[in-house]
Design a protein around this motif. Structure first.
Motif, mmCIF file in Angstrom:
data_model
loop_
_atom_site.group_PDB
_atom_site.id
_atom_site.type_symbol
_atom_site.label_atom_id
_atom_site.label_comp_id
_atom_site.label_asym_id
_atom_site.label_seq_id
_atom_site.Cartn_x
_atom_site.Cartn_y
_atom_site.Cartn_z
ATOM 1 N N LYS A 1 7.311 -9.565 14.663
ATOM 2 C CA LYS A 1 6.866 -8.425 14.795
ATOM 3 C C LYS A 1 7.321 -7.529 13.762
ATOM 4 C CE LYS A 1 4.038 -5.518 15.877
ATOM 5 N NZ LYS A 1 2.488 -5.445 15.660
ATOM 6 N N LEU A 2 9.062 -7.556 13.833
ATOM 7 C CA LEU A 2 9.605 -6.603 12.951
ATOM 8 C C LEU A 2 9.656 -7.085 11.372
ATOM 9 C CD1 LEU A 2 13.078 -6.150 14.767
ATOM 10 C CD2 LEU A 2 11.296 -4.696 14.436
ATOM 11 N N ALA A 3 9.508 -8.385 11.101
ATOM 12 C CA ALA A 3 9.202 -8.909 9.611
ATOM 13 C C ALA A 3 8.064 -8.291 8.917
ATOM 14 C CB ALA A 3 9.141 -10.358 9.676
ATOM 15 N N GLY A 4 7.089 -7.962 9.845
ATOM 16 C CA GLY A 4 5.883 -7.175 9.221
ATOM 17 C C GLY A 4 5.902 -5.896 9.373
ATOM 18 N N PHE A 5 6.517 -5.196 10.391
ATOM 19 C CA PHE A 5 6.440 -3.763 10.499
ATOM 20 C C PHE A 5 7.317 -3.222 9.785
ATOM 21 C CE2 PHE A 5 7.984 -0.232 13.335
ATOM 22 C CZ PHE A 5 6.750 0.422 13.586
ATOM 23 N N ILE A 6 8.691 -3.448 9.678
ATOM 24 C CA ILE A 6 9.715 -2.590 9.141
ATOM 25 C C ILE A 6 9.503 -2.363 7.440
ATOM 26 C CG2 ILE A 6 12.302 -2.783 8.120
ATOM 27 C CD1 ILE A 6 12.976 -3.655 11.056
ATOM 28 N N PRO A 7 9.090 -3.133 6.615
ATOM 29 C CA PRO A 7 8.920 -2.835 5.136
ATOM 30 C C PRO A 7 7.863 -1.617 5.171
ATOM 31 C CG PRO A 7 9.095 -5.020 5.350
ATOM 32 C CD PRO A 7 8.927 -4.652 6.848
ATOM 33 N N GLY A 8 6.817 -1.615 5.937
ATOM 34 C CA GLY A 8 5.679 -0.503 5.941
ATOM 35 C C GLY A 8 6.150 0.781 6.236
ATOM 36 N N TYR A 9 6.925 0.559 7.593
ATOM 37 C CA TYR A 9 7.377 1.788 8.415
ATOM 38 C C TYR A 9 8.397 2.523 7.571
ATOM 39 C CZ TYR A 9 9.602 4.488 11.984
ATOM 40 O OH TYR A 9 10.313 5.601 12.647
ATOM 41 N N PHE A 10 9.354 1.741 6.879
ATOM 42 C CA PHE A 10 10.300 2.478 5.971
ATOM 43 C C PHE A 10 9.781 3.033 4.659
ATOM 44 C CE2 PHE A 10 13.317 1.064 9.319
ATOM 45 C CZ PHE A 10 14.171 2.004 9.344
ATOM 46 N N GLU A 11 8.998 2.315 3.980
ATOM 47 C CA GLU A 11 8.299 2.846 2.822
ATOM 48 C C GLU A 11 7.433 3.950 3.059
ATOM 49 O OE1 GLU A 11 8.565 2.181 -0.886
ATOM 50 O OE2 GLU A 11 8.614 -0.001 -0.073
ATOM 51 N N ASN A 12 6.769 3.960 4.134
ATOM 52 C CA ASN A 12 5.996 5.349 4.444
ATOM 53 C C ASN A 12 7.225 6.531 4.706
ATOM 54 O OD1 ASN A 12 3.088 5.057 4.658
ATOM 55 N ND2 ASN A 12 3.438 3.345 6.152
ATOM 56 N N THR B 1 0.926 -1.145 0.045
ATOM 57 C CA THR B 1 -0.155 0.000 -0.047
ATOM 58 C C THR B 1 0.887 1.303 -0.118
ATOM 59 O OG1 THR B 1 -1.723 -0.922 1.228
ATOM 60 C CG2 THR B 1 -1.831 1.408 1.180
ATOM 61 N N ALA B 2 1.915 1.340 0.933
ATOM 62 C CA ALA B 2 2.755 2.268 0.924
ATOM 63 C C ALA B 2 3.570 2.659 -0.441
ATOM 64 C CB ALA B 2 3.687 2.164 2.119
ATOM 65 N N ALA B 3 3.960 1.636 -0.791
ATOM 66 C CA ALA B 3 4.618 1.579 -2.115
ATOM 67 C C ALA B 3 3.805 2.043 -3.357
ATOM 68 C CB ALA B 3 5.252 0.305 -2.587
ATOM 69 N N THR B 4 2.495 1.609 -3.343
ATOM 70 C CA THR B 4 1.715 2.094 -4.290
ATOM 71 C C THR B 4 1.584 3.556 -4.447
ATOM 72 O OG1 THR B 4 0.641 0.051 -4.430
ATOM 73 C CG2 THR B 4 -0.711 1.543 -5.184
ATOM 74 N N MET B 5 1.199 4.094 -2.957
ATOM 75 C CA MET B 5 1.067 5.458 -2.681
ATOM 76 C C MET B 5 2.070 6.419 -3.062
ATOM 77 S SD MET B 5 -1.425 5.995 0.603
ATOM 78 C CE MET B 5 -0.368 4.919 1.816
#
Length: 612
Positions: free
Chosen positions: A409-420, A180-184
């Motif tokens: 938790k980090l496996a799911g959290f980090i990509p979205g966090y840094f993409e944002n 979602t973040a990458a798309t935006m």
């Protein structure tokens, strides 16, 4: 028939309604101007510029992103538009990359990264859907282990031939949480987007949140309610009404009009060449709206800009031709004196150019320094945010469970966090770059035009002020940035000491091990982001500087060249000056004819815009 008569017959202002809604005279005007220059002035620098505009007209495409939650029927919709079941319609999510669908002979091209090099695999025949599935399907290519970096599909569909490029983006709400973040981050580069949803289930909270996030980032958003073949007339009316109300009240977007379609029925109709079925599926109305957007809003803006640029090029050509003509008509002594005066006046212009370049270098240093400061602040904030996240996730667990929970938790959290953060960082510096370069842009435009202005004053010829407002035109095609965010912690087995310590001390040691790795993880990801922005800033300033120098030197060379070429011809023995002067006058008349028609087009377009 003279070239001038040919121009008049081909391009009649009365026959070609000169307005943004009917800008079709531009290609013909360009063709005539290019033909004239190729036959009489093949060395004119304007020839390459006019050819560039012709190429841009041919290549210009409507970049249309297709958005939607997983299993809403995006691929089926695109297949219906293409008229072929080409894109995989899978029950499994796809990789975190878009699929580009362009005009051309049917072909699927996959680019992968192997050992630091790009490797391309192509497939032209056979089952192209199966070939695509091997790379885009999460079952065949889990977590993109094949390192796919680009997916291109070429097709000979009529809608693609008319200038549309579809971009099938990864579905929101799939297993890839940072999609979602990458798309935006990607959407503002596109011309428009289709948002695909369906009645079963109704619009979800995930979709509403997505729409809230993208509403200010998409130039134009069209809403499509798919799978209407499962609804009767009353249910369809209720579904459309619910969609409009929900999008308007909860996402703050006016969704009108909503296109109610059955992509599945549309595809079947296309395959059977059933025009009635195609219309009944709702796909005909959607296709017509895409064409309308392409021919109207998109093309009008493009032609308006290119009309002005072409007029500037032709007017610069006219000034050089008039300069050359005046130089041939002047007595040789008078001509040489005026050339000397022009060179003297250029000294101040060169100093001004150096001053602009100095300021440009200073602004680059300040921008990079600011970027470094913000990157360091991001590192501090990210470390704090991630520590809080894993502490919350691991609360009340044993030491070993605590480490396992932190890794998960980090496996799911980090990509979205840094993409944002990448998106925010990019938008902030894009705005800063625009504010920084705008005044330098104006100075550069004035500097470049001053060369022509000085020559016009000295040689007493007409000076044409630019219509396009800028000497630089930046063309960008949408691009998708791929980042492999480092997201996992290495499992560190507890040592002998841990086994004999109490639970409290074991947890402290486990926490220390995890946080040490988190710090390295954050440092690596911030560096990844920082390097992307750093390169972007340097590239922007370098391109500005290079383009400025190229334009300055080309303008100076062309202006000075027109005088010096005339002076050389005057000095040559036995030169038929009268013949040269006659040919120059004829070419000037022909270019003026084309410029006059284009000038009327620009004026009419400006009047219509003012009335609107």
């Amino acid at each position: 028939m003279t070239n001038q008569e040919s121009v008049r017959r081909k391009i009649n202002p009365r026959e070609t309604a000169t307005s943004p809604s009917n800008p079709s005279c531009l290609p013909d005007l360009l063709e005539n101007a290019v033909t004239l220059l190729q036959s009489q002035r093949p060395d004119a620098i304007q020839l390459a510029k006019l050819n560039d505009i012709r190429e841009q007209l041919r290549e210009e495409r409507l970049h249309l992103a297709v958005l939607g939650q997983f299993k809403r029927g995006k691929s089926t919709l695109l297949n219906a538009i293409l008229g072929e079941a080409l894109l995989p319609s899978s029950v499994l999510p796809v990789t975190a990359l878009p699929t580009w669908i362009r005009s051309g002979k049917t072909l699927v091209k996959i680019t992968m990264e192997k050992n630091g090099a790009s490797v391309v695999e192509e497939h032209r025949s056979g089952n192209l859907t199966d070939f695509l599935n091997r790379y885009v399907n999460e079952a065949a290519n889990p977590e993109n282990v094949l390192n796919v970096t680009d997916i291109q599909v070429f097709h000979d569909s009529e809608i693609l031939k008319k200038g549309v490029v579809f971009i099938d983006t990864p579905g929101i709400g799939s297993t890839f949480r940072h999609n979602t973040a990458a798309t935006m981050n990607f959407l503002p580069q596109c011309d428009a987007a289709l948002f695909v949803t369906s009645a079963d289930p109704p619009l979800t909270e995930t979709e509403i949140e997505f729409l809230k996030s993208v509403r200010d980032r998409v130039p134009r958003l069209f809403f499509i309610l798919n799978k209407t073949d499962y609804l009767d007339e009353e249910e369809l009316e209720q579904a459309v009404s619910f969609l409009k109300k929900t999008v308007r009240t909860q996402a703050g977007i006016d969704p009108e009009p909503v296109f109610a379609v059955s992509a599945k029925k549309g595809l079947m109709a296309k395959l059977k060449k059933n025009s009635t079925g195609w219309k009944e599926s709702g796909m005909a109305d959607l296709e017509a709206r895409i064409f309308s957007f392409l021919a109207g809003e998109k093309q009008a803006a493009l032609y308006e800009a290119l009309n002005r640029r072409t007029l500037d090029i032709l007017n610069n050509l006219l000034m050089e031709l008039n300069l050359s003509l005046k130089s041939m008509e002047l007595p040789l002594t008078d001509l040489e004196q005026r050339i000397t005066l022009f060179e003297e006046k250029l000294g101040h212009t060169r100093d001004e150019r150096l001053a602009v370049l100095d300021r440009l270098a200073g602004e680059e240093k300040r921008t990079l320094k600011k970027m470094e400061e913000e990157a360091e602040q991001l590192r501090v904030d990210a470390l704090k945010d991630i520590e809080q996240t894993i502490e919350k996730a691991a609360r009340g667990r044993s030491a070993r469970e605590w480490e396992a929970a932190a890794r998960e938790k980090l496996a799911g959290f980090i990509p979205g966090y840094f993409e944002n953060r990448l998106g925010r960082f990019s938008r902030r510096f894009k705005k800063r770059m625009a504010l920084t370069l705008e005044p330098l842009q104006k100075e550069t435009d004035h500097l470049i035009e001053s060369i022509r202005h000085k020559a016009a004053d000295i040689f007493e010829i007409q000076f044409y002020a630019p219509k396009s407002g800028t000497a630089f035109v930046a063309r960008q095609k949408p691009y998708w940035i791929t980042h492999k965010w480092k997201q996992s912690l290495s499992p560190v087995p507890p040592g002998t000491l841990d086994r004999v310590l109490g639970a409290s001390l074991q947890q402290k040691r486990a926490r220390k091990r995890v946080l040490e790795q988190v710090e390295e993880l954050v440092r690596n990801n911030v560096e990844n982001l920082r390097w992307s922005i750093f390169q972007s800033i340097q590239t922007s300033f370098r391109r500005f500087s290079n383009r400025m120098n190229e334009t300055f030197n080309a303008t100076l060379s062309a202006t000075r060249g027109a005088m010096e070429a005339a002076a050389r011809k005057r000095r040559e023995k036995g030169k038929d000056a009268e013949n040269e002067i006659r040919q120059a006058r004829q070419l000037i008349e022909q270019i003026q004819e084309i410029s006059g028609i284009l000038s009327e087009t620009v004026k009419t377009g400006a009047d219509e815009s003012a009335e609107a």
